[in-house]
Design a protein around this motif. Structure first.
Motif, PDB file in Angstrom:
ATOM      1  N   ARG A 167       0.833  -1.207   0.000  1.00 52.45           N
ATOM      2  CA  ARG A 167       0.000   0.000   0.000  1.00 52.45           C
ATOM      3  C   ARG A 167       0.871   1.261   0.000  1.00 52.45           C
ATOM      4  O   ARG A 167       0.591   2.217  -0.735  1.00 52.45           O
ATOM      5  CB  ARG A 167      -0.957  -0.006   1.182  1.00 52.45           C
ATOM      6  CG  ARG A 167      -2.031  -1.048   1.048  1.00 52.45           C
ATOM      7  CD  ARG A 167      -3.073  -1.000   2.143  1.00 52.45           C
ATOM      8  NE  ARG A 167      -3.914  -2.172   2.094  1.00 52.45           N
ATOM      9  CZ  ARG A 167      -4.819  -2.453   1.166  1.00 52.45           C
ATOM     10  NH1 ARG A 167      -5.013  -1.612   0.179  1.00 52.45           N
ATOM     11  NH2 ARG A 167      -5.532  -3.553   1.212  1.00 52.45           N
TER      12      ARG A 167
ATOM     13  N   ARG B 251       4.536  -6.321  -6.502  1.00 49.14           N
ATOM     14  CA  ARG B 251       3.641  -7.359  -5.964  1.00 49.14           C
ATOM     15  C   ARG B 251       4.275  -8.739  -6.116  1.00 49.14           C
ATOM     16  O   ARG B 251       4.234  -9.558  -5.195  1.00 49.14           O
ATOM     17  CB  ARG B 251       2.279  -7.279  -6.638  1.00 49.14           C
ATOM     18  CG  ARG B 251       1.191  -8.002  -5.844  1.00 49.14           C
ATOM     19  CD  ARG B 251      -0.207  -7.760  -6.390  1.00 49.14           C
ATOM     20  NE  ARG B 251      -0.372  -8.331  -7.714  1.00 49.14           N
ATOM     21  CZ  ARG B 251      -0.384  -7.636  -8.855  1.00 49.14           C
ATOM     22  NH1 ARG B 251      -0.247  -6.335  -8.858  1.00 49.14           N
ATOM     23  NH2 ARG B 251      -0.533  -8.244 -10.005  1.00 49.14           N
TER      24      ARG B 251
ATOM     25  N   ILE C 220       2.917   2.658 -13.763  1.00 49.83           N
ATOM     26  CA  ILE C 220       2.279   2.194 -12.524  1.00 49.83           C
ATOM     27  C   ILE C 220       1.974   0.703 -12.628  1.00 49.83           C
ATOM     28  O   ILE C 220       2.282  -0.074 -11.714  1.00 49.83           O
ATOM     29  CB  ILE C 220       0.992   2.992 -12.223  1.00 49.83           C
ATOM     30  CG1 ILE C 220       1.345   4.443 -11.890  1.00 49.83           C
ATOM     31  CG2 ILE C 220       0.204   2.344 -11.075  1.00 49.83           C
ATOM     32  CD1 ILE C 220       0.148   5.362 -11.798  1.00 49.83           C
TER      33      ILE C 220
ATOM     34  N   GLY D  53       4.198  -1.717 -10.429  1.00 52.61           N
ATOM     35  CA  GLY D  53       3.339  -2.300  -9.396  1.00 52.61           C
ATOM     36  C   GLY D  53       3.303  -3.813  -9.474  1.00 52.61           C
ATOM     37  O   GLY D  53       3.359  -4.509  -8.455  1.00 52.61           O
TER      38      GLY D  53
ATOM     39  N   ARG E  52       2.118   5.968  -7.356  1.00 52.30           N
ATOM     40  CA  ARG E  52       1.077   6.789  -7.989  1.00 52.30           C
ATOM     41  C   ARG E  52       1.423   8.275  -7.956  1.00 52.30           C
ATOM     42  O   ARG E  52       1.069   9.017  -8.866  1.00 52.30           O
ATOM     43  CB  ARG E  52      -0.268   6.537  -7.318  1.00 52.30           C
ATOM     44  CG  ARG E  52      -0.871   5.225  -7.708  1.00 52.30           C
ATOM     45  CD  ARG E  52      -2.347   5.121  -7.293  1.00 52.30           C
ATOM     46  NE  ARG E  52      -2.833   3.806  -7.604  1.00 52.30           N
ATOM     47  CZ  ARG E  52      -2.960   2.815  -6.722  1.00 52.30           C
ATOM     48  NH1 ARG E  52      -2.655   3.019  -5.453  1.00 52.30           N
ATOM     49  NH2 ARG E  52      -3.405   1.640  -7.093  1.00 52.30           N
TER      50      ARG E  52
ATOM     51  N   TYR F  73       2.609   1.523  -3.496  1.00 50.53           N
ATOM     52  CA  TYR F  73       1.703   2.018  -4.538  1.00 50.53           C
ATOM     53  C   TYR F  73       1.383   3.497  -4.353  1.00 50.53           C
ATOM     54  O   TYR F  73       1.238   4.229  -5.339  1.00 50.53           O
ATOM     55  CB  TYR F  73       0.410   1.204  -4.567  1.00 50.53           C
ATOM     56  CG  TYR F  73       0.435   0.049  -5.529  1.00 50.53           C
ATOM     57  CD1 TYR F  73       0.039   0.207  -6.846  1.00 50.53           C
ATOM     58  CD2 TYR F  73       0.854  -1.213  -5.124  1.00 50.53           C
ATOM     59  CE1 TYR F  73       0.056  -0.852  -7.735  1.00 50.53           C
ATOM     60  CE2 TYR F  73       0.874  -2.280  -6.002  1.00 50.53           C
ATOM     61  CZ  TYR F  73       0.475  -2.084  -7.310  1.00 50.53           C
ATOM     62  OH  TYR F  73       0.499  -3.136  -8.189  1.00 50.53           O
TER      63      TYR F  73
ATOM     64  N   HIS G 234      -3.580  -5.902  -5.362  1.00 47.33           N
ATOM     65  CA  HIS G 234      -3.133  -4.963  -6.376  1.00 47.33           C
ATOM     66  C   HIS G 234      -3.796  -3.646  -6.000  1.00 47.33           C
ATOM     67  O   HIS G 234      -4.972  -3.442  -6.259  1.00 47.33           O
ATOM     68  CB  HIS G 234      -3.585  -5.431  -7.763  1.00 47.33           C
ATOM     69  CG  HIS G 234      -3.093  -4.551  -8.857  1.00 47.33           C
ATOM     70  ND1 HIS G 234      -1.794  -4.592  -9.293  1.00 47.33           N
ATOM     71  CD2 HIS G 234      -3.694  -3.601  -9.586  1.00 47.33           C
ATOM     72  CE1 HIS G 234      -1.628  -3.713 -10.263  1.00 47.33           C
ATOM     73  NE2 HIS G 234      -2.774  -3.107 -10.449  1.00 47.33           N
TER      74      HIS G 234
END
Length: 134
Positions: free
Chosen positions: A81, A105, A97, A101, A88, A84, A133
């Motif tokens: 979290r 992950r 992204i 990302g 972002r 990301y 995600h």
């Protein structure tokens, strides 16, 4: 996609600043990272190797994570979290992204699987690792 060394450095700096400020993850890192500039340089090399195929990282992330008692899925959820959120804020394109990302992950899921197998001895792998995600 606009992914270069300058972008990676900014992402690493922003992400780890949020880690240090985080009530849950901050103390875990504070107990293990004595020299933040050295750690940030290592993380820059790690992400350059992942995203630019730079080949300039040496280390064993799995062993580092296995050595942290109590590290579990909720820590990796929180890590993603925060990652990301930084991504972002800084990513030059939506494609960046998605690409970065997915790599983050995949890395988190791999580390968590390794913890379950090697530390927790979950040989049956009854749990499938699927981090959000976000």
């Amino acid at each position: 996609m606009g992914i270069d060394e300058a972008f990676i450095a900014a992402l690493v700096d922003r992400f780890y600043a949020s880690i240090r400020d985080d009530a849950e993850l901050g103390p875990i890192f504070a107990a293990r990272v004595n020299e933040w500039p050295k750690h940030l340089a290592q993380m820059n090399r790690f992400w350059q190797s992942i995203l630019l195929s730079a080949g300039n990282f040496s280390g064993n992330p799995m062993m580092k994570h296995l050595a942290i008692p109590g590290l579990d899925q909720h820590h990796f959820d929180r890590w993603l979290r925060l990652f990301y959120a930084a991504l972002r804020d800084l990513a030059p394109t939506p494609a960046a992204i998605d690409h970065i990302g997915a790599k983050a992950r995949m890395i988190a899921e791999s580390l968590l699987s390794g913890i379950w197998i090697h530390r927790d001895r979950d040989a049956a792998l009854a749990k499938k690792v699927e981090l959000p995600h976000v």
